[in-house]
Write a protein that holds these residues in place. Structure first.
Motif, PDB file in Angstrom:
ATOM      1  N   MET B   1      35.672 -15.476  -9.759  1.00  0.00           N
ATOM      2  CA  MET B   1      34.972 -14.266  -9.308  1.00  0.00           C
ATOM      3  C   MET B   1      35.858 -13.031  -9.465  1.00  0.00           C
ATOM      4  O   MET B   1      37.044 -13.076  -9.183  1.00  0.00           O
ATOM      5  N   SER B   3      36.582  -9.292  -8.152  1.00  0.00           N
ATOM      6  CA  SER B   3      36.288  -8.357  -7.063  1.00  0.00           C
ATOM      7  C   SER B   3      36.824  -6.984  -7.426  1.00  0.00           C
ATOM      8  O   SER B   3      37.918  -6.868  -7.965  1.00  0.00           O
ATOM      9  N   LYS B  19      41.243 -10.861  -9.739  1.00  0.00           N
ATOM     10  CA  LYS B  19      40.677 -12.182 -10.010  1.00  0.00           C
ATOM     11  C   LYS B  19      41.694 -13.204  -9.542  1.00  0.00           C
ATOM     12  O   LYS B  19      42.890 -13.049  -9.827  1.00  0.00           O
ATOM     13  N   ASP B  49      31.857  -8.790  -9.614  1.00  0.00           N
ATOM     14  CA  ASP B  49      30.808  -9.398  -8.798  1.00  0.00           C
ATOM     15  C   ASP B  49      30.493  -8.594  -7.553  1.00  0.00           C
ATOM     16  O   ASP B  49      29.373  -8.557  -7.085  1.00  0.00           O
ATOM     17  N   SER B 246      36.834  -9.465  -2.165  1.00  0.00           N
ATOM     18  CA  SER B 246      37.036 -10.892  -2.394  1.00  0.00           C
ATOM     19  C   SER B 246      36.922 -11.686  -1.099  1.00  0.00           C
ATOM     20  O   SER B 246      36.481 -12.818  -1.092  1.00  0.00           O
ATOM     21  N   ASN B 249      33.148 -12.174   0.168  1.00  0.00           N
ATOM     22  CA  ASN B 249      32.297 -13.043  -0.636  1.00  0.00           C
ATOM     23  C   ASN B 249      32.536 -14.522  -0.359  1.00  0.00           C
ATOM     24  O   ASN B 249      31.652 -15.338  -0.506  1.00  0.00           O
ATOM     25  N   SER B 250      33.772 -14.821   0.027  1.00  0.00           N
ATOM     26  CA  SER B 250      34.097 -16.239   0.200  1.00  0.00           C
ATOM     27  C   SER B 250      33.662 -16.739   1.554  1.00  0.00           C
ATOM     28  O   SER B 250      33.355 -15.991   2.448  1.00  0.00           O
TER      29      SER B 250
END
Lengths: 140, 250
Positions: B1, B3, B19, B49, B246, B249-250
Motif C-alpha cells: 500500500m 500512503s 511504502k 491509496d 498508513s 488504513n491498517s
C-alpha cells in the motif's frame, strides 16, 4: 454568546469539540453572582451592591482562589476533557493568573490550552491550528 | 500500500509518499495563488491509496480531495518520531509559524506552544532580513556564521528590524555581524517558546528554517546540546501525514 466575542467559541465548536461550561467576562461572570434585594434600608441595598462586586472572581482581585475552585467544580460537574484559557489581548491580570491555573489543572491531568487574541479575524487560521491540535492531544 | 501526505504551508507545498514504512517519493514546490491547482498538478502523476493533509491549506484540500486532515503539530510530532525516536522536544520554524512541541516516547503530543499571530522570528522574517542585506537565503546562514561579532538587533517586527538594519549599515556596522545578530534574535524568540513546553533531550529542529545551518549551530551553542536536523527538514509535516495515512488504513 455576546457579540462580538464569538470567534473562539465558533472555532472550538466547528473543530469538533463542544463547550460544556464557560466563565467568561462576556458570559457567565455577569450573572454568576447577583445583587440581593433583601434589605430594609437604602444603605443596606448599597451594601448588597458592594458585596456583589466583591464576590466576582475576576482576576483583578488577589488572592482569587474562588475562580480556580469554580473551574474545578465545572470540570467535575461537566466531565471536562480540556480547558481553554482564552484571554483578550492586554488583559494582564487574567494572563498572569493563567500561568498558575495551567500548572494546577495540568497537575490534575486536565489538558490546558492558552490563547490570547482580540476580536479581529486575521488570526483565525493560526487559532484553528492550535485548537485542532489541542483536540488531537485530548483524543490521543 | 502506498500512503501519501501533503503539507500545504504558508510558503511551500510538500508531498511525501511512503511504502512499507519507507519514503519512496518527496517533492517541495513554492506556493502559487491557486493552491488547489498546484495540488492537482503535484498529485496527478502520483498514485497512492490514501492521503492525509496538513498546513494552512488542509481544509481547502479536503474540500476537493478525499483526505484525512490533521494539524501541523500532530504531523510534525509523527514525522520527527519516525525519523528520530529519541527526540522529546521539537522546534519547527516554518514560513509563518514557530512551534515548540513536547512529545512522549510514543510520539504523542504532550504539550505545544506557537508564536502568536505575528510572524516575527519565522522563516518569512528571515527571508525579509536576507533581502534587506542583499543575501540569498542559501548563503545567509553561512555568512552569519563567518562573523565573530554579532550585532544586537532589538526589533522582532520584520518592518522595524528592516529599518534598524538600514540604520546600522549607515553607521558602518559589518554586514555579516548584522546577519549573525538576526539569527541570534530568532534563537532568542524560539527559546522563549521552547521554554514554555519545557526543553527535554533530545532536541530536533525542523521546518524550512532548519535548512539554515546558522540556526542549528547557534541553537546548539545556546542550549549546550546536540540538535538533530532531518536530511530534508521541510518535508517532516508531509511525512507525518503519510505515516498517519498508513496507520489509519491498517
Amino acid at each position: 454568546m455576546a457579540v462580538p466575542n464569538w470567534k473562539i467559541p465558533h472555532i472550538v465548536e466547528s473543530s469538533g469539540a463542544t463547550i460544556v461550561g464557560e466563565e467568561m467576562c462576556t458570559g457567565e461572570r455577569g450573572t454568576q453572582v447577583l445583587t440581593s434585594c433583601n434589605a430594609d434600608t437604602i444603605d443596606g441595598l448599597f451594601d448588597n451592591i458592594v458585596d456583589r462586586y466583591f464576590e466576582i472572581d475576576c482576576a483583578v482581585f488577589t488572592p482569587n482562589n474562588d475562580r480556580l475552585e469554580h473551574i474545578k467544580e465545572m470540570n467535575e460537574k461537566y466531565k471536562v476533557d480540556g480547558v481553554i484559557q482564552y484571554s483578550i489581548q492586554f488583559c494582564q491580570p487574567y494572563q498572569g493568573e493563567a500561568i498558575s491555573f495551567e500548572k494546577n489543572l495540568e497537575q490534575d491531568g486536565i489538558p490546558v490550552l492558552n490563547l490570547e487574541t482580540d476580536y479581529s479575524q486575521e488570526d483565525v487560521g493560526q487559532l484553528k491550528t492550535r485548537i485542532e491540535a489541542f483536540i488531537e492531544r485530548i483524543q490521543n | 500500500m502506498i500512503s501519501a501526505g501533503i503539507d500545504i504551508g504558508s510558503r511551500t507545498t510538500k508531498v511525501v509518499l511512503i511504502k512499507d514504512n519507507s519514503i519512496i517519493y518527496s517533492k517541495v514546490v513554492n506556493n502559487t495563488f491557486t493552491p488547489i491547482d498546484s495540488c492537482r498538478e503535484l498529485l496527478q502523476e502520483l498514485s497512492y491509496d490514501k492521503i492525509t493533509a496538513t498546513g494552512y491549506g488542509r481544509h481547502l484540500f479536503a474540500d476537493y480531495f478525499e483526505a484525512e486532515v490533521i494539524s501541523e503539530i500532530k504531523a510534525f510530532a509523527t514525522g520527527i518520531h519516525y525519523l528520530f525516536p529519541s527526540v522529546r522536544t521539537i522546534l519547527d520554524i516554518g514560513g509563518q509559524d514557530t512551534k515548540a512541541i513536547s512529545i512522549d516516547q510514543k510520539g504523542r503530543v504532550r504539550k505545544f506552544e506557537m508564536n502568536d499571530k505575528c510572524a516575527a522570528g519565522t522563516g518569512r522574517f528571515l527571508e525579509i532580513m536576507a533581502m534587506a542585506l542583499r543575501y540569498n537565503l542559501d548563503e545567509f546562514g553561512e555568512k552569519a556564521l563567518s562573523s565573530k561579532d554579532s550585532a544586537n538587533i532589538n526589533s522582532m517586527c520584520a518592518v522595524f528590524a528592516e529599518s534598524e538594519i538600514v540604520s546600522m549599515l549607515s553607521k558602518g556596522e559589518d554586514r555579516n555581524s548584522i546577519a549573525k545578530g538576526i539569527h541570534h534574535s530568532i534563537i532568542k524568540k524560539s527559546t522563549a517558546i521552547l521554554k514554555r513546553v519545557g526543553i527535554e533531550s533530545d532536541l530536533a529542529l525542523a521546518g524550512g528554517v532548519a535548512k539554515n545551518m546558522a540556526i542549528k549551530n547557534l541553537m546548539e551553542e545556546s542550549f549546550n546540546q546536540k540538535v538533530l536536523v532531518p536530511e530534508n527538514p521541510q518535508i517532516v509535516g508531509a511525512l507525518g501525514c503519510a505515516l498517519n495515512s498508513s496507520k489509519t488504513n491498517s
